[in-house]
Structure formats: C-alpha cells, structure tokens
Write a protein that holds these residues in place. Sequence first.
Motif, PDB file in Angstrom:
ATOM      1  N   ALA A  78      54.290 -39.073  40.054  1.00  0.00           N
ATOM      2  CA  ALA A  78      52.870 -39.384  39.871  1.00  0.00           C
ATOM      3  C   ALA A  78      52.020 -38.661  40.914  1.00  0.00           C
ATOM      4  N   LEU A  79      52.520 -38.602  42.140  1.00  0.00           N
ATOM      5  CA  LEU A  79      51.807 -37.883  43.194  1.00  0.00           C
ATOM      6  C   LEU A  79      51.739 -36.389  42.880  1.00  0.00           C
ATOM      7  N   ALA A  80      52.826 -35.829  42.379  1.00  0.00           N
ATOM      8  CA  ALA A  80      52.847 -34.402  42.031  1.00  0.00           C
ATOM      9  C   ALA A  80      51.866 -34.107  40.898  1.00  0.00           C
ATOM     10  N   VAL A  81      51.833 -34.984  39.895  1.00  0.00           N
ATOM     11  CA  VAL A  81      50.891 -34.791  38.786  1.00  0.00           C
ATOM     12  C   VAL A  81      49.456 -34.887  39.294  1.00  0.00           C
ATOM     13  N   ARG A  82      49.202 -35.825  40.179  1.00  0.00           N
ATOM     14  CA  ARG A  82      47.852 -35.982  40.730  1.00  0.00           C
ATOM     15  C   ARG A  82      47.434 -34.745  41.523  1.00  0.00           C
ATOM     16  N   GLU A  83      48.355 -34.204  42.347  1.00  0.00           N
ATOM     17  CA  GLU A  83      48.046 -33.007  43.125  1.00  0.00           C
ATOM     18  C   GLU A  83      47.795 -31.804  42.215  1.00  0.00           C
ATOM     19  N   GLN A  84      48.596 -31.676  41.161  1.00  0.00           N
ATOM     20  CA  GLN A  84      48.384 -30.570  40.225  1.00  0.00           C
ATOM     21  C   GLN A  84      47.047 -30.716  39.514  1.00  0.00           C
ATOM     22  N   ARG A  85      46.703 -31.933  39.125  1.00  0.00           N
ATOM     23  CA  ARG A  85      45.417 -32.177  38.466  1.00  0.00           C
ATOM     24  C   ARG A  85      44.260 -31.866  39.411  1.00  0.00           C
ATOM     25  N   ASP A  86      44.402 -32.242  40.688  1.00  0.00           N
ATOM     26  CA  ASP A  86      43.363 -31.933  41.671  1.00  0.00           C
ATOM     27  C   ASP A  86      43.204 -30.428  41.867  1.00  0.00           C
ATOM     28  N   ARG A  87      44.336 -29.705  41.878  1.00  0.00           N
ATOM     29  CA  ARG A  87      44.258 -28.243  42.011  1.00  0.00           C
ATOM     30  C   ARG A  87      43.561 -27.614  40.818  1.00  0.00           C
ATOM     31  N   VAL A  88      43.903 -28.080  39.632  1.00  0.00           N
ATOM     32  CA  VAL A  88      43.257 -27.543  38.427  1.00  0.00           C
ATOM     33  C   VAL A  88      41.766 -27.865  38.438  1.00  0.00           C
ATOM     34  N   ALA A  89      41.405 -29.065  38.851  1.00  0.00           N
ATOM     35  CA  ALA A  89      39.994 -29.441  38.922  1.00  0.00           C
ATOM     36  C   ALA A  89      39.254 -28.577  39.940  1.00  0.00           C
ATOM     37  N   ALA A  90      39.878 -28.324  41.080  1.00  0.00           N
ATOM     38  CA  ALA A  90      39.244 -27.477  42.098  1.00  0.00           C
ATOM     39  C   ALA A  90      39.071 -26.049  41.587  1.00  0.00           C
ATOM     40  N   ASP A  91      40.094 -25.533  40.909  1.00  0.00           N
ATOM     41  CA  ASP A  91      39.987 -24.185  40.340  1.00  0.00           C
ATOM     42  C   ASP A  91      38.896 -24.130  39.280  1.00  0.00           C
ATOM     43  N   LEU A  92      38.809 -25.169  38.475  1.00  0.00           N
ATOM     44  CA  LEU A  92      37.788 -25.222  37.431  1.00  0.00           C
ATOM     45  C   LEU A  92      36.391 -25.300  38.036  1.00  0.00           C
ATOM     46  N   ASP A  93      36.229 -26.097  39.094  1.00  0.00           N
ATOM     47  CA  ASP A  93      34.936 -26.171  39.779  1.00  0.00           C
ATOM     48  C   ASP A  93      34.542 -24.818  40.353  1.00  0.00           C
ATOM     49  N   LEU A  94      35.509 -24.129  40.941  1.00  0.00           N
ATOM     50  CA  LEU A  94      35.235 -22.808  41.501  1.00  0.00           C
ATOM     51  C   LEU A  94      34.821 -21.835  40.404  1.00  0.00           C
ATOM     52  N   LEU A  95      35.541 -21.865  39.297  1.00  0.00           N
ATOM     53  CA  LEU A  95      35.234 -20.976  38.183  1.00  0.00           C
ATOM     54  C   LEU A  95      33.877 -21.293  37.579  1.00  0.00           C
ATOM     55  N   LEU A  96      33.604 -22.574  37.359  1.00  0.00           N
ATOM     56  CA  LEU A  96      32.313 -22.962  36.789  1.00  0.00           C
ATOM     57  C   LEU A  96      31.168 -22.638  37.744  1.00  0.00           C
ATOM     58  N   GLY A  97      31.413 -22.753  39.040  1.00  0.00           N
ATOM     59  CA  GLY A  97      30.391 -22.377  40.012  1.00  0.00           C
ATOM     60  C   GLY A  97      30.035 -20.911  39.904  1.00  0.00           C
ATOM     61  N   ARG A  98      31.040 -20.077  39.711  1.00  0.00           N
ATOM     62  CA  ARG A  98      30.779 -18.643  39.544  1.00  0.00           C
ATOM     63  C   ARG A  98      30.035 -18.370  38.245  1.00  0.00           C
ATOM     64  N   VAL A  99      30.417 -19.061  37.194  1.00  0.00           N
ATOM     65  CA  VAL A  99      29.739 -18.868  35.906  1.00  0.00           C
ATOM     66  C   VAL A  99      28.295 -19.346  36.005  1.00  0.00           C
ATOM     67  N   ARG A 100      28.087 -20.499  36.645  1.00  0.00           N
ATOM     68  CA  ARG A 100      26.724 -21.024  36.791  1.00  0.00           C
ATOM     69  C   ARG A 100      25.861 -20.103  37.633  1.00  0.00           C
ATOM     70  N   SER A 101      26.434 -19.536  38.696  1.00  0.00           N
ATOM     71  CA  SER A 101      25.642 -18.654  39.558  1.00  0.00           C
ATOM     72  C   SER A 101      25.224 -17.402  38.796  1.00  0.00           C
ATOM     73  N   ARG A 102      26.029 -16.967  37.861  1.00  0.00           N
ATOM     74  CA  ARG A 102      25.650 -15.808  37.049  1.00  0.00           C
ATOM     75  C   ARG A 102      24.633 -16.202  35.991  1.00  0.00           C
ATOM     76  N   ALA A 103      24.681 -17.441  35.528  1.00  0.00           N
ATOM     77  CA  ALA A 103      23.786 -17.876  34.456  1.00  0.00           C
ATOM     78  C   ALA A 103      22.409 -18.262  34.980  1.00  0.00           C
ATOM     79  N   ARG A 104      22.269 -18.606  36.238  1.00  0.00           N
ATOM     80  CA  ARG A 104      20.986 -19.053  36.783  1.00  0.00           C
ATOM     81  C   ARG A 104      19.883 -18.007  36.654  1.00  0.00           C
ATOM     82  N   PRO A 105      20.131 -16.751  36.978  1.00  0.00           N
ATOM     83  CA  PRO A 105      19.049 -15.781  36.806  1.00  0.00           C
ATOM     84  C   PRO A 105      18.593 -15.668  35.356  1.00  0.00           C
ATOM     85  N   VAL A 106      19.520 -15.819  34.415  1.00  0.00           N
ATOM     86  CA  VAL A 106      19.149 -15.758  33.007  1.00  0.00           C
ATOM     87  C   VAL A 106      18.268 -16.948  32.660  1.00  0.00           C
TER      88      VAL A 106
END
Length: 144
Positions: A78-106
């Motif tokens: 359960a701890l391993a699944v939670r850590e993997q989920r947290d990593r995926v969430a962090a990666d997704l936040d990073l990716l969405l942040g980059r996408v949002r920063s590109r979309a803001r000028p538009v």
Amino acid sequence: MSDTDRTAPGATSPVDAQAALAQLRGGLLGGRGPGAGRSEFLRHTRARVAVGGVPVPALRESVAVDAATARQDTDVLALAVREQRDRVAADLDLLLGRVRSRARPVRATRRTALRRFRTAAVLLATALLVRRLRRRRASGPPGR
C-alpha cells in the motif's frame, strides 16, 4: 600428440604458449581480481550509479516491492502504491504547469482581443444611437 606439439600460434614452445596465455588472462582479468584497488572495486560493486541503465535506488525499490509481494505484505505494498501515485501526480502537475504556462499568453491575447471587440461594439452602438437621435430631432416630433 605431445606437449611439445601444443603451441599457441606465433609461439615457439609450450613455455611461450603458457606465458602468452598468462599475459592474456592478466589483461582480461586485470584490475578486478584480488589485486584491484579499493576505488575500482567500489566503482564496479557498491558505488554504481546505475545497473543496466536503471538507477540503483529505483532498482532497490523494485526489489523491495517484489519481496513485499512475495511475502504478501499489504502495508508495504500500500505504501509503494501510494508513493507511485504521488510520483505520477507530481509529474502530472509539472507537465500541466508547463502546458498552462504556454497557454496563458494565448488566453491573454484572446482576452485582449475580446476587450477590444467589446469596446468597438459599444462605440459602434453608441455612434448609431447618437445618429438615430439626431435624425429624430432633425425631423421633428412625430405626428406633425
């Protein structure tokens, strides 16, 4: 076939062949055997950064999860699944942040264009209303 007939290519005697073989073995095994220095020993064993292209910490974590799976240890899994989920969430936040920063000028450009359009529409409507009012005043009151 006697020992004198067994010679390495280019060697003139069995002693030369044995010396050539010892030299090849020394070159092949040199540095990693019993006479290896501590730094070289550690570089090839404990101080490795990656094994087969996989970072060592990730490999250790994978082995720990595999061991927990074999033991059927639900807490560790359960701890391993939670850590993997947290990593995926962090990666997704990073990716969405980059996408949002590109979309803001538009979006800012769209907002600016929308404001300009609204301003132009208000000015046009005002101009048409003023023109209409002037025509009414010039023609006089209705019913005359």
